[in-house]
Design an enzyme around this catalytic site. Structure first.
Site, PDB file in Angstrom:
ATOM      1  CD  GLU A 108     -14.013 -17.879  56.197  1.00 42.28           C
ATOM      2  OE1 GLU A 108     -13.351 -18.539  57.013  1.00 42.28           O
ATOM      3  OE2 GLU A 108     -14.548 -18.397  55.197  1.00 42.28           O
ATOM      4  N   GLY A 128     -16.986 -18.482  61.042  1.00 41.16           N
ATOM      5  CA  GLY A 128     -17.448 -19.610  61.864  1.00 41.16           C
ATOM      6  C   GLY A 128     -17.300 -20.949  61.159  1.00 41.16           C
ATOM      7  N   GLY A 129     -17.072 -20.908  59.839  1.00 35.44           N
ATOM      8  CA  GLY A 129     -16.775 -22.136  59.094  1.00 35.44           C
ATOM      9  C   GLY A 129     -17.904 -23.155  59.104  1.00 35.44           C
ATOM     10  CB  THR A 130     -17.735 -26.831  58.566  1.00 36.46           C
ATOM     11  OG1 THR A 130     -16.853 -26.673  57.465  1.00 36.46           O
ATOM     12  CG2 THR A 130     -18.696 -27.972  58.288  1.00 36.46           C
ATOM     13  CB  CYS A 131     -18.546 -25.996  63.626  1.00 34.11           C
ATOM     14  SG  CYS A 131     -19.381 -26.385  65.158  1.00 34.11           S
ATOM     15  CG  HIS A 188     -31.163 -41.528  92.505  1.00 31.49           C
ATOM     16  ND1 HIS A 188     -31.243 -42.587  91.630  1.00 31.49           N
ATOM     17  CD2 HIS A 188     -32.437 -41.301  92.945  1.00 31.49           C
ATOM     18  CE1 HIS A 188     -32.499 -42.990  91.559  1.00 31.49           C
ATOM     19  NE2 HIS A 188     -33.244 -42.228  92.347  1.00 31.49           N
TER      20      HIS A 188
HETATM   21  C1  FAD Z   1     -23.349 -31.953  59.048  1.00 27.10           C
HETATM   22  C2  FAD Z   1     -22.195 -31.843  59.997  1.00 27.10           C
HETATM   23  C3  FAD Z   1     -22.424 -31.910  61.352  1.00 27.10           C
HETATM   24  C4  FAD Z   1     -21.362 -31.821  62.239  1.00 27.10           C
HETATM   25  N1  FAD Z   1     -21.617 -31.921  63.569  1.00 27.10           N
HETATM   26  C5  FAD Z   1     -20.584 -31.869  64.441  1.00 27.10           C
HETATM   27  C6  FAD Z   1     -20.823 -31.963  65.827  1.00 27.10           C
HETATM   28  O1  FAD Z   1     -21.955 -32.093  66.275  1.00 27.10           O
HETATM   29  N2  FAD Z   1     -19.768 -31.889  66.670  1.00 27.10           N
HETATM   30  C7  FAD Z   1     -18.482 -31.740  66.208  1.00 27.10           C
HETATM   31  O2  FAD Z   1     -17.550 -31.682  67.005  1.00 27.10           O
HETATM   32  N3  FAD Z   1     -18.235 -31.637  64.889  1.00 27.10           N
HETATM   33  C8  FAD Z   1     -19.258 -31.703  63.997  1.00 27.10           C
HETATM   34  N4  FAD Z   1     -19.004 -31.589  62.665  1.00 27.10           N
HETATM   35  C9  FAD Z   1     -17.606 -31.391  62.218  1.00 27.10           C
HETATM   36  C10 FAD Z   1     -17.181 -29.930  62.419  1.00 27.10           C
HETATM   37  O3  FAD Z   1     -18.075 -29.082  61.741  1.00 27.10           O
HETATM   38  C11 FAD Z   1     -15.767 -29.747  61.870  1.00 27.10           C
HETATM   39  O4  FAD Z   1     -14.932 -30.716  62.425  1.00 27.10           O
HETATM   40  C12 FAD Z   1     -15.235 -28.365  62.231  1.00 27.10           C
HETATM   41  O5  FAD Z   1     -16.034 -27.342  61.671  1.00 27.10           O
HETATM   42  C13 FAD Z   1     -13.796 -28.234  61.714  1.00 27.10           C
HETATM   43  O6  FAD Z   1     -13.346 -26.941  61.984  1.00 27.10           O
HETATM   44  P1  FAD Z   1     -12.163 -26.326  61.149  1.00 27.10           P
HETATM   45  O7  FAD Z   1     -11.792 -25.078  61.859  1.00 27.10           O
HETATM   46  O8  FAD Z   1     -11.127 -27.323  60.888  1.00 27.10           O
HETATM   47  O9  FAD Z   1     -12.776 -25.986  59.701  1.00 27.10           O
HETATM   48  P2  FAD Z   1     -14.060 -25.203  59.236  1.00 27.10           P
HETATM   49  O10 FAD Z   1     -15.025 -25.027  60.343  1.00 27.10           O
HETATM   50  O11 FAD Z   1     -14.560 -25.894  58.017  1.00 27.10           O
HETATM   51  O12 FAD Z   1     -13.519 -23.756  58.842  1.00 27.10           O
HETATM   52  C14 FAD Z   1     -12.644 -23.569  57.771  1.00 27.10           C
HETATM   53  C15 FAD Z   1     -12.810 -22.155  57.233  1.00 27.10           C
HETATM   54  O13 FAD Z   1     -11.768 -21.893  56.300  1.00 27.10           O
HETATM   55  C16 FAD Z   1     -12.301 -21.137  55.202  1.00 27.10           C
HETATM   56  N5  FAD Z   1     -11.421 -21.349  54.062  1.00 27.10           N
HETATM   57  C17 FAD Z   1     -11.177 -22.517  53.410  1.00 27.10           C
HETATM   58  N6  FAD Z   1     -10.269 -22.342  52.449  1.00 27.10           N
HETATM   59  C18 FAD Z   1      -9.933 -21.020  52.463  1.00 27.10           C
HETATM   60  C19 FAD Z   1      -9.044 -20.233  51.694  1.00 27.10           C
HETATM   61  N7  FAD Z   1      -8.286 -20.758  50.743  1.00 27.10           N
HETATM   62  N8  FAD Z   1      -8.966 -18.917  51.966  1.00 27.10           N
HETATM   63  C20 FAD Z   1      -9.701 -18.360  52.962  1.00 27.10           C
HETATM   64  N9  FAD Z   1     -10.557 -19.076  53.728  1.00 27.10           N
HETATM   65  C21 FAD Z   1     -10.666 -20.386  53.486  1.00 27.10           C
HETATM   66  C22 FAD Z   1     -13.701 -21.736  55.039  1.00 27.10           C
HETATM   67  O14 FAD Z   1     -14.537 -20.834  54.336  1.00 27.10           O
HETATM   68  C23 FAD Z   1     -14.120 -21.932  56.490  1.00 27.10           C
HETATM   69  O15 FAD Z   1     -14.783 -20.798  56.995  1.00 27.10           O
HETATM   70  C24 FAD Z   1     -20.039 -31.650  61.745  1.00 27.10           C
HETATM   71  C25 FAD Z   1     -19.810 -31.541  60.368  1.00 27.10           C
HETATM   72  C26 FAD Z   1     -20.877 -31.647  59.497  1.00 27.10           C
HETATM   73  C27 FAD Z   1     -20.604 -31.546  58.032  1.00 27.10           C
END
Ligand code: FAD
Length: 458
Positions: A33, A38-41, A440
């Site tokens: 990582e 926990g990434g984007t979510c 209900h």
């Molecule tokens: C504002 C916003 C609100 C959202 N709300 C919702 C919601 O309510 N419900 C829903 O279902 N979805 C929602 N989403 C979408 C959801 O966040 C994403 O679909 C989800 O996080 C995707 O998960 P993922 O595992 O594909 O990637 P991510 O969660 O993005 O995780 C990817 C990880 O990989 C790491 N990484 C990337 N490149 C490298 C590399 N080269 N080397 C090492 N690590 C790396 C990153 O740092 C990150 O931690 C929302 C998105 C946004 C932007």
């Protein structure tokens, strides 16, 4: 050089659970990582935004207290520092939970840093060269920066940087009237900012049906949000009051001046700095990693999960990707992405719960259709809660009697839609739901009633 049974790149929504399943099966796993567990979510997506939406709802309800017979002595104030602190705390709790889960996992080596392919089986992270016969890419995406005139000359916010604000913008201009943009637009309006939404398409959330778009627009404009659609050419320039957004719309003022600009115009996959070319892994024109129905890339032993494969843009689709890959690899299942029924929610208030086809898509398929709908003004629970905006709609294939899709825009719509989703997943006809005895008073109880009133599509 360090050898593992599997390498996972990214601790987002698929990677950590996959690490748990693979180590549980006795494999040694390296999980890499580069930024936040926990990434984007967890960090800049679902978790902070839904926490902020909850604060915005509290402010909204407090202002409406009088309608419920609740007397608030004095003005309602939003303390943005405390609002932010609450969102930060919820996010931090989730992030540290993911990190602890991984670090405590027997058989899992957590490596922090940027991962890059050096070959089909090898990944470099700083000084370390890792090899494995199985590599799982779960790198997610980031906010796109549109190529619009003036973009390099003005400060702007995206879904990550806006979370750093602990003061209320005077006037937030949201460029992009779709899922991400509208959640921020409504919450900031409820926090007390002036808000303008600028959308290029002729209507908001243009992927939804016209009637859904129109109802959403009504909900937002009634709260005082200015909506400008059909903004063919959007440009940005510095202004004494902040940033001016030039809008080439069919009607209205040619510019909107805001103290802050939020760009919410889509996402792009984090695949450009992964060295995919070194491994021979292919991407499509948008940079999404090309995968087959089981999420395998064109290179044997390499899979792509989550947002980076372009097959879903949600946490639940990323998590389902993990279940597909783990099930196929470890349990000999033959799960496929194409078995997944699309479902999602838009978390404005009231929320939109969506499943399957839109009415527009169903009509375009040429099937004979039955359609039912019901306004939330005719849903007891909504009336009792004083939240009657929106409507529900369902589309059924008249020949197979299977539900093709539904939308519930209304209080509890994000939860109630699951009744429809479950029936679609069960692959049974709509009669099963129509004859069910719901509780209900709930929003869900009107779904059978709506089905009872199905009419052939005109
Ligand atoms: C504002 C916003 C609100 C959202 N709300 C919702 C919601 O309510 N419900 C829903 O279902 N979805 C929602 N989403 C979408 C959801 O966040 C994403 O679909 C989800 O996080 C995707 O998960 P993922 O595992 O594909 O990637 P991510 O969660 O993005 O995780 C990817 C990880 O990989 C790491 N990484 C990337 N490149 C490298 C590399 N080269 N080397 C090492 N690590 C790396 C990153 O740092 C990150 O931690 C929302 C998105 C946004 C932007």
């Amino acid at each position: 050089m360090k050898h593992f049974d599997a390498i996972i790149i990214g601790a987002g929504q698929a990677g950590p659970s996959l690490a748990g399943r693979l180590t549980g099966a006795g494999m040694s796993v390296a999980l890499v990582e580069r930024k936040l567990f926990g990434g984007t979510c967890v960090n800049t997506g679902c978790t902070p935004t839904k926490t902020l939406v909850a604060s915005a709802y509290a402010a909204h309800l407090a202002r409406r207290g009088d309608e419920y017979g609740i007397v608030v002595d004095g003005a309602i104030h939003v303390d943005m520092r405390r609002v932010k602190a609450r969102a930060d705390a919820v996010t931090a709790n989730s992030r540290t939970g993911v990190e602890k889960f991984l670090r405590d996992m027997s058989g899992c080596t957590v490596i922090e840093g940027q991962a890059r392919f050096e070959g089909p089986n090898s990944i470099r992270v700083g000084e370390d060269l890792l090899t494995a016969p199985r590599i799982f890419i779960n790198v997610g995406g980031r906010a796109s920066v549109p190529d619009m005139p003036g973009i390099g000359e003005v400060p702007y916010l995206n879904n990550s940087s806006i979370l750093e604000l602990d003061q209320l913008p005077e006037h937030l201009v949201v460029v992009g009237g779709s899922y991400v943009g509208l959640e921020f637009a409504q919450m900031y309006r409820r926090f007390g900012a002036q808000v303008t939404v600028i959308e290029k398409a002729p209507r908001l959330v243009a992927r939804e049906d016209d009637d859904v778009s129109e109802a959403i627009r009504g909900i937002l404009t009634r709260e005082g949000i200015t909506v400008r659609v059909g903004a063919e050419c959007i440009s940005l320039a510095r202004h004494e009051r902040g940033v001016s957004v030039g809008i080439d719309c069919a009607e209205g003022e040619p510019e909107s001046v805001g103290s802050h600009i939020l760009l919410a115009v889509g996402r792009r996959p984090n695949t450009d700095d992964l060295g995919l070319e070194e491994a021979g892994v292919t991407t499509d024109a948008r940079g999404n990693i090309t995968v087959d129905d089981s999420l395998a890339t064109n290179v044997p032993g390499v899979w792509a999960l989550g947002d980076c494969n372009g097959r879903g843009a949600f946490t639940h689709t990323a998590y389902n990707d993990f279940e597909i890959v783990a099930g196929n690899l470890l349990k000999g299942e033959s799960r496929r992405v194409s078995d997944r029924i699309p479902a999602y929610a838009l978390y404005i208030d009231p929320p939109l719960g969506r499943v399957g086809m839109t009415e527009h898509e169903a009509r375009a398929s040429g099937r004979p259709l039955l359609i039912g709908s019901r306004p939330m003004t005719r849903v007891s629970r909504a009336i009792e809660k004083g939240e009657t905006q929106g409507f529900m709609k369902i589309v059924v294939d008249a020949e197979t009697r299977r539900i093709l899709g539904a939308a519930i825009l209304g209080t509890g719509g994000d939860e109630a839609i699951h009744g429809v989703l479950d029936i679609m997943n069960a692959k049974v006809t709509y009669d099963v739901l129509e004859r069910a005895v719901p509780i209900h008073p709930t929003v869900s109880e009107l779904i059978p009633t709506m089905l009872n009133g199905l009419r052939p599509a005109g």
